[in-house]
Design an enzyme around this catalytic site. Sequence first.
Site, short mmCIF file in Angstrom:
data_model
loop_
_atom_site.label_atom_id
_atom_site.label_comp_id
_atom_site.label_asym_id
_atom_site.label_seq_id
_atom_site.Cartn_x
_atom_site.Cartn_y
_atom_site.Cartn_z
N ASP A 1 5.09 1.06 12.08
CA ASP A 1 3.86 0.42 11.60
C ASP A 1 3.72 -1.01 12.08
O ASP A 1 2.71 -1.65 11.81
CB ASP A 1 3.83 0.43 10.06
CG ASP A 1 3.67 1.82 9.52
OD1 ASP A 1 3.81 2.01 8.30
OD2 ASP A 1 3.42 2.73 10.33
N LYS B 1 0.86 -1.20 0.00
CA LYS B 1 0.00 0.00 0.00
C LYS B 1 0.88 1.24 0.00
O LYS B 1 0.66 2.17 -0.77
CB LYS B 1 -0.88 0.01 1.25
CG LYS B 1 -1.48 1.36 1.59
CD LYS B 1 -2.29 1.38 2.85
CE LYS B 1 -1.53 1.62 4.10
NZ LYS B 1 -1.27 3.03 4.42
N ASN B 2 1.91 1.26 0.83
CA ASN B 2 2.72 2.47 1.01
C ASN B 2 3.70 2.73 -0.13
O ASN B 2 4.26 3.82 -0.21
CB ASN B 2 3.43 2.46 2.36
CG ASN B 2 2.44 2.66 3.50
OD1 ASN B 2 1.27 2.96 3.27
ND2 ASN B 2 2.89 2.47 4.72
N CYS C 1 -4.50 12.71 13.02
CA CYS C 1 -5.21 11.43 13.08
C CYS C 1 -4.88 10.78 14.42
O CYS C 1 -4.11 11.32 15.20
CB CYS C 1 -4.82 10.54 11.90
SG CYS C 1 -3.11 10.05 11.99
N ARG D 1 -0.01 15.17 12.18
CA ARG D 1 0.64 14.75 10.94
C ARG D 1 1.06 16.00 10.14
O ARG D 1 0.43 16.36 9.15
CB ARG D 1 -0.28 13.86 10.10
CG ARG D 1 -0.87 12.67 10.86
CD ARG D 1 0.19 11.67 11.35
NE ARG D 1 0.91 11.02 10.27
CZ ARG D 1 0.46 9.94 9.61
NH1 ARG D 1 -0.73 9.47 9.90
NH2 ARG D 1 1.18 9.40 8.64
N ARG E 1 -8.52 -0.25 5.09
CA ARG E 1 -7.72 0.80 4.45
C ARG E 1 -6.40 0.23 3.93
O ARG E 1 -5.86 0.69 2.95
CB ARG E 1 -7.36 1.90 5.47
CG ARG E 1 -8.52 2.71 5.94
CD ARG E 1 -8.01 3.88 6.73
NE ARG E 1 -7.18 4.72 5.88
CZ ARG E 1 -7.20 6.04 5.95
NH1 ARG E 1 -7.95 6.64 6.84
NH2 ARG E 1 -6.44 6.77 5.16
C1 EPZ Z 1 4.61 7.10 6.13
O1 EPZ Z 1 3.82 8.17 6.59
C2 EPZ Z 1 3.69 5.88 6.12
N1 EPZ Z 1 2.54 6.14 5.25
C3 EPZ Z 1 3.19 5.61 7.55
O2 EPZ Z 1 2.42 4.39 7.50
C4 EPZ Z 1 4.40 5.38 8.44
O3 EPZ Z 1 3.97 5.19 9.77
C5 EPZ Z 1 5.33 6.61 8.38
O4 EPZ Z 1 5.71 6.85 7.01
C6 EPZ Z 1 6.60 6.42 9.20
O5 EPZ Z 1 7.30 5.31 8.74
C7 EPZ Z 1 2.69 6.01 3.91
O6 EPZ Z 1 3.76 5.73 3.41
C8 EPZ Z 1 1.47 6.24 3.09
P1 EPZ Z 1 6.61 10.60 7.94
P2 EPZ Z 1 4.40 9.68 6.47
O7 EPZ Z 1 6.48 11.86 7.16
O8 EPZ Z 1 5.30 9.82 5.30
C9 EPZ Z 1 7.12 13.88 11.28
C10 EPZ Z 1 0.54 3.03 7.78
O9 EPZ Z 1 0.16 2.51 8.84
N2 EPZ Z 1 6.92 14.86 10.17
O10 EPZ Z 1 7.74 9.68 7.62
O11 EPZ Z 1 3.23 10.59 6.58
C11 EPZ Z 1 5.87 13.07 11.57
O12 EPZ Z 1 5.01 13.75 12.46
C12 EPZ Z 1 1.00 4.47 7.79
O13 EPZ Z 1 0.64 2.44 6.70
C13 EPZ Z 1 7.13 16.22 10.41
O14 EPZ Z 1 7.45 16.61 11.53
O15 EPZ Z 1 5.26 9.79 7.81
C14 EPZ Z 1 6.45 11.81 12.18
O16 EPZ Z 1 6.73 12.04 13.54
C15 EPZ Z 1 0.70 5.18 9.09
N3 EPZ Z 1 6.96 17.12 9.39
C16 EPZ Z 1 7.78 11.63 11.44
O17 EPZ Z 1 8.09 12.91 10.88
C17 EPZ Z 1 6.61 16.70 8.12
O18 EPZ Z 1 6.49 17.57 7.22
C18 EPZ Z 1 7.72 10.61 10.31
O19 EPZ Z 1 6.62 10.94 9.51
C19 EPZ Z 1 6.41 15.33 7.90
C20 EPZ Z 1 6.58 14.43 8.93
#
Ligand code: EPZ
Length: 422
Positions: free
Chosen positions: A309, A22-23, A115, A120, A401
């Site tokens: 995850d 999915k990701n 969420c 996020r 999802r």
């Molecule tokens: C991806 O989300 C995955 N989703 C998430 O999987 C996964 O948990 C996450 O990466 C971490 O591995 C998809 O790939 C669709 P991040 P993403 O930006 O990219 C902070 C699932 O269960 N951050 O890597 O949205 C954020 O708050 C989902 O399949 C900022 O501060 O996550 C977090 O603490 C849930 N500013 C950390 O970075 C930003 O602009 C990592 O988030 C962006 C993120």
Amino acid sequence: MDKLIVHGGTPIHGAITISGSKNASLPILAATLLTDEDCVIRRVPDVSDTNYMVQILTGLGADVERFSGTVRVTASDITDTAPYDIVRRMRASVCVMGPLLARKRRCVVALPGGCVIGDRPVDLHIRGLEALGAKAEMEGGNVILSAPDGLKGATIDLCGTSGPTVLGTDNVMMAATLAEGITTITSAACEPEVVDLADFLNAMGAKITGAGTPVITIEGVEKLKGCVHNVIPDRIEAGTFMAAAALAGEGVTLRRIRHEHLVAITNTLRKAGHQVHFNDVGDACTIHRGDTPMSAEIVTEPYPGYPTDMQAQMTALFATTPGTSIVVDTIFPQRFMHCAELKRMGADITVENGKAMIKGVDKLSAAPVMASDLRASAALVLAGLTAKGSTEIRRLYHIDRGYEHIDEKLLALGAHVERVRE
Ligand code: EPZ
């Protein structure tokens, strides 16, 4: 709304095939916006998140056909504004920002709300796209990015307070493919899904090197072309079934996996006393529950560390593992919604400051529980497999999802589960 009834106590065994990731699928589907030619993507899982992304592409004006696991996209004539009513339902919609900005030199995308797993933010995405020359404005809950003179390559560091950003790396990498000159992303996310996206973009004619390492270099090109791509297997679905097998399994084989994507999960299961055997080519593995399961400690980290995850699913395993196990989530410190539900089933868990202490109990007891986010819901299904009685998991849409036909796969492994329409 559907619910899943998991009748506990039936061991699982046999073999299933893991679906496409999915990701990986979500940013790859978004990347089709970068060209007006046909893109064919195979092994896209039939889950609601990929359905949302297909709806967003259609809402932008792309021509999309989907037949079983294959999606064909032709984004020949598209607008620059993503439809709010779909974007608001899925955080990952944010990954249309980079491709839209690069193709249309402007994009309007609703800010994703928070969420249950935590706030996020998208500040790193915007910072990266501004570094490529975009101007960012917020208006009515939308992010409006514009670059009327096109994007220019830059050196961009994408490290946030919680480390790298997966979708932020994707957005900047996609936008940089059509920027003038060279872009270097430092502190880039190294997840396999980022590598799969880079492979897709290179098949479209992009010039990307370093994906999978913290430094990715993109040499901008004039135009990208259509291509055909097979999505990598879903390592989190695989990990979820590996945890299920350690909890309730008598030999469960998973086909179509990549052993190199499962190292941290495999090491944790082995440390906890379970057996994981890969075949010679590493595209299948068999898991046996260990005779003497042991408590373990998990600290989530960006890839190749232990994935956030997969911490809820392992918590379900630790709930009936002798001793005290520890789970620390450094990426989403609030991601412990599943613990309250597991405690309703008799688990002994204390959560404080992004850390869960799990004291193993002999057995959990079935109870009606509420799914909250994708991975927390999967943890409740796993807990139900060995709980005494029948566990009812409501709000099954959370699971749908990101897990393709989870009930059918569990039934194929001999679990006694039933999906009930409410
Ligand atoms: C991806 O989300 C995955 N989703 C998430 O999987 C996964 O948990 C996450 O990466 C971490 O591995 C998809 O790939 C669709 P991040 P993403 O930006 O990219 C902070 C699932 O269960 N951050 O890597 O949205 C954020 O708050 C989902 O399949 C900022 O501060 O996550 C977090 O603490 C849930 N500013 C950390 O970075 C930003 O602009 C990592 O988030 C962006 C993120």
